[in-house]
Design a protein around this motif. Structure first.
Motif, mmCIF file in Angstrom:
data_model
loop_
_atom_site.group_PDB
_atom_site.id
_atom_site.type_symbol
_atom_site.label_atom_id
_atom_site.label_comp_id
_atom_site.label_asym_id
_atom_site.label_seq_id
_atom_site.Cartn_x
_atom_site.Cartn_y
_atom_site.Cartn_z
ATOM 1 N N UNK A 1 11.253 -2.259 11.781
ATOM 2 C CA UNK A 1 9.932 -2.756 12.149
ATOM 3 C C UNK A 1 10.070 -3.273 13.582
ATOM 4 N N UNK A 2 9.573 -2.490 14.531
ATOM 5 C CA UNK A 2 9.756 -2.812 15.955
ATOM 6 C C UNK A 2 8.959 -4.066 16.324
ATOM 7 N N UNK A 3 7.702 -4.104 15.841
ATOM 8 C CA UNK A 3 6.839 -5.248 16.174
ATOM 9 C C UNK A 3 5.723 -5.321 15.151
ATOM 10 N N UNK A 4 5.622 -6.463 14.488
ATOM 11 C CA UNK A 4 4.518 -6.652 13.545
ATOM 12 C C UNK A 4 3.993 -8.066 13.733
ATOM 13 N N UNK A 5 2.956 -8.180 14.560
ATOM 14 C CA UNK A 5 2.404 -9.481 14.936
ATOM 15 C C UNK A 5 1.981 -10.314 13.746
ATOM 16 N N UNK A 6 1.268 -9.697 12.785
ATOM 17 C CA UNK A 6 0.738 -10.512 11.692
ATOM 18 C C UNK A 6 1.810 -10.890 10.666
ATOM 19 N N UNK A 7 2.988 -10.229 10.738
ATOM 20 C CA UNK A 7 4.095 -10.617 9.867
ATOM 21 C C UNK A 7 5.017 -11.579 10.635
ATOM 22 N N UNK A 8 4.905 -11.554 11.943
ATOM 23 C CA UNK A 8 5.704 -12.445 12.795
ATOM 24 C C UNK A 8 7.141 -11.998 12.942
ATOM 25 N N UNK A 9 7.406 -10.682 12.935
ATOM 26 C CA UNK A 9 8.782 -10.197 13.139
ATOM 27 C C UNK A 9 8.833 -9.173 14.271
ATOM 28 N N UNK A 10 10.029 -9.097 14.873
ATOM 29 C CA UNK A 10 10.299 -8.107 15.921
ATOM 30 C C UNK A 10 11.673 -7.522 15.646
ATOM 31 N N UNK A 11 11.849 -6.238 15.901
ATOM 32 C CA UNK A 11 13.145 -5.568 15.751
ATOM 33 C C UNK A 11 13.845 -5.952 14.444
ATOM 34 N N UNK A 12 13.142 -5.796 13.351
ATOM 35 C CA UNK A 12 13.652 -6.153 12.025
ATOM 36 C C UNK A 12 14.126 -4.873 11.332
ATOM 37 N N UNK A 13 15.467 -4.753 11.183
ATOM 38 C CA UNK A 13 16.045 -3.549 10.576
ATOM 39 C C UNK A 13 16.051 -3.709 9.052
ATOM 40 N N UNK A 14 14.902 -3.549 8.460
ATOM 41 C CA UNK A 14 14.734 -3.800 7.025
ATOM 42 C C UNK A 14 15.533 -2.820 6.162
ATOM 43 N N UNK A 15 15.548 -1.543 6.582
ATOM 44 C CA UNK A 15 16.273 -0.544 5.784
ATOM 45 C C UNK A 15 17.761 -0.907 5.707
ATOM 46 N N UNK A 16 18.378 -1.246 6.838
ATOM 47 C CA UNK A 16 19.813 -1.598 6.821
ATOM 48 C C UNK A 16 20.065 -2.806 5.924
ATOM 49 N N UNK A 17 19.165 -3.787 5.972
ATOM 50 C CA UNK A 17 19.339 -4.974 5.120
ATOM 51 C C UNK A 17 19.249 -4.590 3.649
ATOM 52 N N UNK A 18 18.315 -3.720 3.297
ATOM 53 C CA UNK A 18 18.160 -3.323 1.887
ATOM 54 C C UNK A 18 19.289 -2.399 1.426
ATOM 55 N N UNK A 19 19.866 -1.645 2.375
ATOM 56 C CA UNK A 19 20.974 -0.739 2.034
ATOM 57 C C UNK A 19 22.184 -1.515 1.502
ATOM 58 N N UNK A 20 22.261 -2.804 1.838
ATOM 59 C CA UNK A 20 23.364 -3.624 1.318
ATOM 60 C C UNK A 20 23.206 -3.830 -0.181
#
Ligand SMILES: [Zn+2]
Length: 306
Positions: free
Chosen positions: A80-99
């Motif tokens: 997720x490169x940029x999501x203003x309404x979620x308040x995150x930037x450069x969030x590598x969600x897939x890598x985190x879930x792959x754990x």
């Protein structure tokens, strides 16, 4: 069997999906406490919800064909490169879930996922030229022309919620002023109505509908709330009519939380505003304006469509 995840600005929905059937679903509202460490909260909640769904439905998580995630904002290669309404930037969600999971995973913009579900199976399936607007925490969008989803090369494009409808107007989460979503997202409506009624703004969309439709407007006729609603609908009409002028769609599908207003007077109030004279450049017949068939589930279903 697939898992579809709808990561919204204010909630997470996780569904066990078989085609267009949602076998089981779990929902979680993101609270202020969750936002203290939003990235960890998202990873932990999604993990618990997937494991819970599989356990409760007798499905081995390793047999899940695909975990698809619909995310707000700009997405690229699982990030997720940029999501203003979620308040995150450069969030590598897939890598985190792959754990936590070994399954195949994809992540795409939520409005595009929802639009795909509506185009392949839902309200847009018999139309070639359509505009999809997802009215929720923000406003997302997608456009189909001649049956194809339009996709720009560099960024996600089609940031329909960030077209300026009021120069120098309200400050948007993107940093600009006067964006369409600052006036016509469900969050914008909720903020205004709860301010007017001096209520806590941390209420669910369902409760907002209850406040607007049952108590305050159509029973108590609270004029200040009616004015908030009129403002919301007028900006929504302006935004939709701009899109009609640009793309000449045969149909405009309104998704996100707004789709739940389909059977309520608000939807007809919007149609009356759009169908009034002099709202679009071409004075011919206006496109059909309908609610998303899959309502808020469109994102979850569309997330699993590759
Ligand atoms: Zn904006």
């Amino acid at each position: 069997m697939k898992i579809g995840i709808d990561l919204g600005g204010s909630h997470i929905g996780v569904g066990l999906i078989d085609g267009t059937n949602i076998i089981a679903i779990k929902d979680k509202i993101l609270t202020r406490e969750d936002r203290v460490d939003i990235k960890s909260s998202i990873v932990n909640e999604i993990t618990a919800m997937i494991n819970g769904l599989c356990a409760e439905n007798g499905v081995d998580v390793n047999n899940i064909e695909l975990i698809g995630i619909a995310s707000p904002g700009t997405t690229s290669n699982g990030v997720i490169v940029k999501a203003g309404n979620l308040g995150v930037k450069d969030f590598d969600l897939i890598s985190s879930l792959k754990k936590n999971f070994n399954n195949q995973m994809i992540l795409r913009n939520d409005a595009k996922c929802a639009a795909m579900a509506e185009k392949v199976y839902g309200a847009m399936k018999d139309y070639k030229d359509g505009v999809f607007l997802c009215l929720g925490t923000g406003i997302g969008g997608a456009v189909f022309m001649d049956g194809k989803l339009l996709e720009p090369k560099r960024y996600s494009g089609f940031e329909l919620g960030h077209m300026v409808v009021n120069k120098g107007g309200r400050l948007c989460s993107c940093g600009k002023r006067g964006c369409f979503e600052s006036y016509s997202s469900i969050k914008a409506l909720k903020t205004k109505v709860t301010e007017t009624l001096d209520m806590d703004s941390d209420i669910s969309g369902e409760y907002l509908r209850e406040v607007i439709l049952k108590r305050e407007i159509f029973e108590a006729h609270n004029e200040a709330v009616i004015e908030d609603l009129e403002n919301f609908l007028e900006y929504l009409q302006v935004g939709i009519c701009n899109l009609i002028d640009i793309f000449e769609p045969e149909i405009v599908v309104l998704g996100g939380s707004f789709s739940y207003y389909e059977k309520n007077p608000i939807f007809q109030m919007l149609l009356d505003k759009i169908n009034a004279p002099k709202t679009t450049f071409n004075e011919g017949e206006k496109p059909k304006i309908v609610a998303a068939q899959f309502k808020n589930d469109a994102g979850i279903i569309g997330a699993t469509l590759i």
